[in-house]
Design a protein around this motif. Sequence first.
Motif, PDB file in Angstrom:
ATOM      1  N   THR A 160      33.052  35.021  38.957  1.00  0.00           N
ATOM      2  CA  THR A 160      33.414  34.943  40.495  1.00  0.00           C
ATOM      3  C   THR A 160      34.822  35.732  40.600  1.00  0.00           C
ATOM      4  OG1 THR A 160      32.637  32.689  40.539  1.00  0.00           O
ATOM      5  CG2 THR A 160      34.413  33.442  42.125  1.00  0.00           C
ATOM      6  N   ASP A 161      35.459  35.843  39.835  1.00  0.00           N
ATOM      7  CA  ASP A 161      36.740  36.574  40.133  1.00  0.00           C
ATOM      8  C   ASP A 161      36.309  38.425  39.993  1.00  0.00           C
ATOM      9  OD1 ASP A 161      38.365  34.780  40.033  1.00  0.00           O
ATOM     10  OD2 ASP A 161      39.006  34.577  37.833  1.00  0.00           O
ATOM     11  N   THR A 162      35.196  38.717  39.185  1.00  0.00           N
ATOM     12  CA  THR A 162      34.736  40.022  39.239  1.00  0.00           C
ATOM     13  C   THR A 162      34.431  40.435  40.627  1.00  0.00           C
ATOM     14  OG1 THR A 162      34.207  40.092  36.856  1.00  0.00           O
ATOM     15  CG2 THR A 162      33.256  41.637  38.347  1.00  0.00           C
ATOM     16  N   ILE A 163      33.612  39.685  41.341  1.00  0.00           N
ATOM     17  CA  ILE A 163      33.042  39.613  42.450  1.00  0.00           C
ATOM     18  C   ILE A 163      34.249  39.772  43.324  1.00  0.00           C
ATOM     19  CG2 ILE A 163      31.804  38.866  44.662  1.00  0.00           C
ATOM     20  CD1 ILE A 163      29.870  37.531  42.338  1.00  0.00           C
ATOM     21  N   HIS A 164      35.283  39.126  43.185  1.00  0.00           N
ATOM     22  CA  HIS A 164      36.516  39.095  44.244  1.00  0.00           C
ATOM     23  C   HIS A 164      37.206  40.560  44.166  1.00  0.00           C
ATOM     24  CE1 HIS A 164      36.638  35.549  46.237  1.00  0.00           C
ATOM     25  NE2 HIS A 164      36.481  34.676  45.130  1.00  0.00           N
ATOM     26  N   THR A 165      37.252  41.118  42.811  1.00  0.00           N
ATOM     27  CA  THR A 165      37.824  42.395  42.560  1.00  0.00           C
ATOM     28  C   THR A 165      37.211  43.429  43.271  1.00  0.00           C
ATOM     29  OG1 THR A 165      38.311  41.377  40.449  1.00  0.00           O
ATOM     30  CG2 THR A 165      38.377  43.887  40.782  1.00  0.00           C
ATOM     31  N   PHE A 166      35.872  43.515  43.273  1.00  0.00           N
ATOM     32  CA  PHE A 166      35.135  44.674  44.145  1.00  0.00           C
ATOM     33  C   PHE A 166      35.013  44.257  45.571  1.00  0.00           C
ATOM     34  CE2 PHE A 166      34.134  44.991  39.637  1.00  0.00           C
ATOM     35  CZ  PHE A 166      34.505  46.563  39.250  1.00  0.00           C
TER      36      PHE A 166
END
Length: 329
Positions: A160-166
Amino acid sequence: MENNKRIYYIIGLVFLLLISSVVSLAVGTVSISLKEMLALFTDGITTSGQRIVVYVRGPRVIAALFAGAGLAVSGVIIQTILANPMAGPNIIGVNAGAGFGEVLCSAVFPGFVLFLPLGAFLGAFVTVLFVYALGRITGSSKITIVLAGISVNSLINAATDTIHTFNDDAVLNSSSFRIGGLQGVNINVLIPACIAIFVGIVITYALHNEMELLSLGDDTAKTLGLSVSKYRLFFLLLAALLAGSCVSFSGLLGFVGLIVPHIARIMVGSECKYLIIVSTLLGAVFLMICDLLARILFSPFELPVGIILSFIGAPFFIYLLLRRNKNRM
């Protein structure tokens, strides 16, 4: 336990829910009198206080009611199906899976808010199936299933944090979403999610006899003529529907599905017929009161209700672990 005592508990919780709802509507930075709220039914919206009730506190009260009830019943289902009193939607990663599904859906379909409950449901369902399958394949103990769920929880949060990063716009105010809160609830997401929660709870109660049989163990349930695999899959689907619908508008609220079923069992025992009803009411009351505390403890500043739940839930989970270890000694 006498049925009369159970009925008294149910009646008491109904009154407590009504009282807490009225207090939540009236109390805040701006106090609103009961007379002013009742005038809504006769005069309509005529004052700023009434606008606060209709457009701010009203949706928030509805959100607390349905999120508390939905997460509590989801916890009852998960604990019964996994035969694990330490399981809960947030403990084994179901909430995190729902959050990932919602974030992914909002990233792929930006602007389509009606898709969010569906994305949250799919994420929750896939997660609960994965954790359950992992337990079945490895022949894990109850505590190992919980630990596996915690690991899955961490993995999903990282995704989930990866999606937020991009994609910073995947979910507005991602910090609030991860903590869990009801402030500024989106009415367009709230309405379909609440319908799904209501339907999920009604179906769960209608099948309380089948859940009771599952709680007796697979062999006993099969002997009594229950299709164990079919009903277990269906109940997991219901748990995912409830948790996913709640997460779609409340964020990753924790511990409601763990705490409330335990308190409900202390009140009315483990019979599913009463456990579902009491958990529904108690979950709504519990989250309503926690949300009220989050609003007034540091007024005019406001805490996300997820922080209040964590302060209550984390010690409770530690208590369950210590009690389980004591019982094994």
